[in-house]
Design a protein around this motif. Structure first.
Motif, PDB file in Angstrom:
ATOM      1  N   ASN A   9       0.829  -1.213   0.000  1.00 20.36           N
ATOM      2  CA  ASN A   9       0.000   0.000   0.000  1.00 20.36           C
ATOM      3  C   ASN A   9       0.859   1.257   0.000  1.00 20.36           C
ATOM      4  O   ASN A   9       0.577   2.223  -0.722  1.00 20.36           O
ATOM      5  CB  ASN A   9      -0.930  -0.004   1.213  1.00 20.36           C
ATOM      6  N   SER A  60       2.708   1.404  -3.562  1.00 25.50           N
ATOM      7  CA  SER A  60       1.810   1.687  -4.681  1.00 25.50           C
ATOM      8  C   SER A  60       1.291   3.123  -4.614  1.00 25.50           C
ATOM      9  O   SER A  60       1.069   3.763  -5.647  1.00 25.50           O
ATOM     10  CB  SER A  60       0.637   0.694  -4.703  1.00 25.50           C
ATOM     11  N   THR A  80       0.429   2.127 -13.142  1.00 24.96           N
ATOM     12  CA  THR A  80      -0.663   1.415 -12.489  1.00 24.96           C
ATOM     13  C   THR A  80      -0.203  -0.015 -12.227  1.00 24.96           C
ATOM     14  O   THR A  80       0.660  -0.543 -12.948  1.00 24.96           O
ATOM     15  CB  THR A  80      -1.925   1.392 -13.350  1.00 24.96           C
ATOM     16  N   ILE A  81      -0.779  -0.641 -11.226  1.00 27.82           N
ATOM     17  CA  ILE A  81      -0.393  -2.011 -10.898  1.00 27.82           C
ATOM     18  C   ILE A  81      -0.690  -2.970 -12.055  1.00 27.82           C
ATOM     19  O   ILE A  81       0.176  -3.797 -12.408  1.00 27.82           O
ATOM     20  CB  ILE A  81      -1.081  -2.488  -9.611  1.00 27.82           C
ATOM     21  N   LEU A  91      -2.235 -10.885  -6.346  1.00 32.36           N
ATOM     22  CA  LEU A  91      -3.020  -9.743  -6.813  1.00 32.36           C
ATOM     23  C   LEU A  91      -4.403  -9.728  -6.167  1.00 32.36           C
ATOM     24  O   LEU A  91      -4.937  -8.658  -5.853  1.00 32.36           O
ATOM     25  CB  LEU A  91      -3.147  -9.786  -8.339  1.00 32.36           C
ATOM     26  N   LEU A 132      -4.845  -6.451  -4.086  1.00 31.74           N
ATOM     27  CA  LEU A 132      -5.712  -5.486  -4.758  1.00 31.74           C
ATOM     28  C   LEU A 132      -7.191  -5.652  -4.435  1.00 31.74           C
ATOM     29  O   LEU A 132      -7.910  -4.664  -4.290  1.00 31.74           O
ATOM     30  CB  LEU A 132      -5.530  -5.596  -6.287  1.00 31.74           C
ATOM     31  N   GLN A 133      -7.648  -6.883  -4.329  1.00 31.37           N
ATOM     32  CA  GLN A 133      -9.072  -7.127  -4.120  1.00 31.37           C
ATOM     33  C   GLN A 133      -9.453  -7.218  -2.649  1.00 31.37           C
ATOM     34  O   GLN A 133     -10.349  -6.527  -2.174  1.00 31.37           O
ATOM     35  CB  GLN A 133      -9.495  -8.421  -4.847  1.00 31.37           C
ATOM     36  N   GLY A 180      -7.229  -7.052   0.381  1.00 29.33           N
ATOM     37  CA  GLY A 180      -6.604  -6.040   1.232  1.00 29.33           C
ATOM     38  C   GLY A 180      -6.356  -6.483   2.658  1.00 29.33           C
ATOM     39  O   GLY A 180      -5.804  -5.724   3.461  1.00 29.33           O
TER      40      GLY A 180
END
Length: 215
Positions: A57, A60, A68-69, A84, A88-89, A91
């Motif tokens: 976090n 990024s 962008t990731i 990922l 990303l989803q 957390g």
């Protein structure tokens, strides 16, 4: 002939950040696979996963506007679906998701997803606030919004956390102190150390308050 990987300090720092990001994603993928295969304990998995999520976090965010990731993953051909999803989803670690589901099961399946989301948001609020203090973001206008968001996240959990819950009490005490300070006023070294201790203690109490879900 010497081949230069960068032309100046800025390019070097950017490439170093890319290397760190790559390493975090790959490490998370390996950790997720190890957890699924029962090669690492739930406690060790959760500790390391929280650390990787926090690092991801922070990094990024610093790279926002640069890459962008999804584009980074595509450019460096990273085949890390589990990482990922976690970074990303979700957390939050899988262990936290399990406890969130267990805490909501008594209220029926309709509320499980909502409760899991609320717990995930609260975990993120804790991590964000703790990271900010550790990164010496100590100005009132930096700290107070994060503590306010943390307080709101805990409030969303309703009866799961009682009114006298340690985390709520400590965060509200700090908000009262910060309310009396000017926007540019900064916490002293002693205050920052105490806030870091209080947040760590509150987070530990928060995690202990969640059901074990058999893990």
């Amino acid at each position: 002939m010497e081949v230069k990987l960068w032309n100046d300090k800025r390019e070097r720092e950017l490439l170093e950040s890319y290397a760190d990001l790559y390493a975090i994603i790959r490490a998370t993928e390996k950790l997720e696979r190890a957890y699924v295969r029962d090669l690492v304990s739930a406690a060790d998995y959760e500790t390391e996963c929280l650390k990787l999520i926090s690092q991801f976090n922070s990094l990024s965010s610093s790279l926002a506007g640069v890459v962008t990731i999804p584009r980074f993953v595509q450019a460096y051909r990273l085949d890390c679906p589990a990482a990922l999803n976690r970074l990303l989803q979700s957390g939050v670690p899988a262990t936290v998701e399990l406890r969130a589901a267990a805490s909501a099961s008594s209220s029926g399946p309709a509320s499980t997803a909502a409760s899991a989301t609320a717990i995930a948001q609260c975990v993120q609020s804790f991590i964000t606030a703790m990271d900010a203090v550790k990164l010496n973001m100590l100005a009132n206008d930096q700290v107070r919004p994060l503590l306010q968001e943390l307080s709101t996240s805990m409030a969303r959990l309703g009866p799961m956390l009682p009114p006298d819950f340690e985390g709520k009490v400590k965060v509200n005490e700090w908000l009262a102190k910060l309310h009396k300070m000017g926007a540019a006023d900064e916490l002293t070294e002693q205050q920052a150390r105490q806030l870091n201790f209080d947040l760590d203690s509150a987070y530990a109490a928060f995690m202990a308050a969640l059901p074990s879900a058999g893990i």
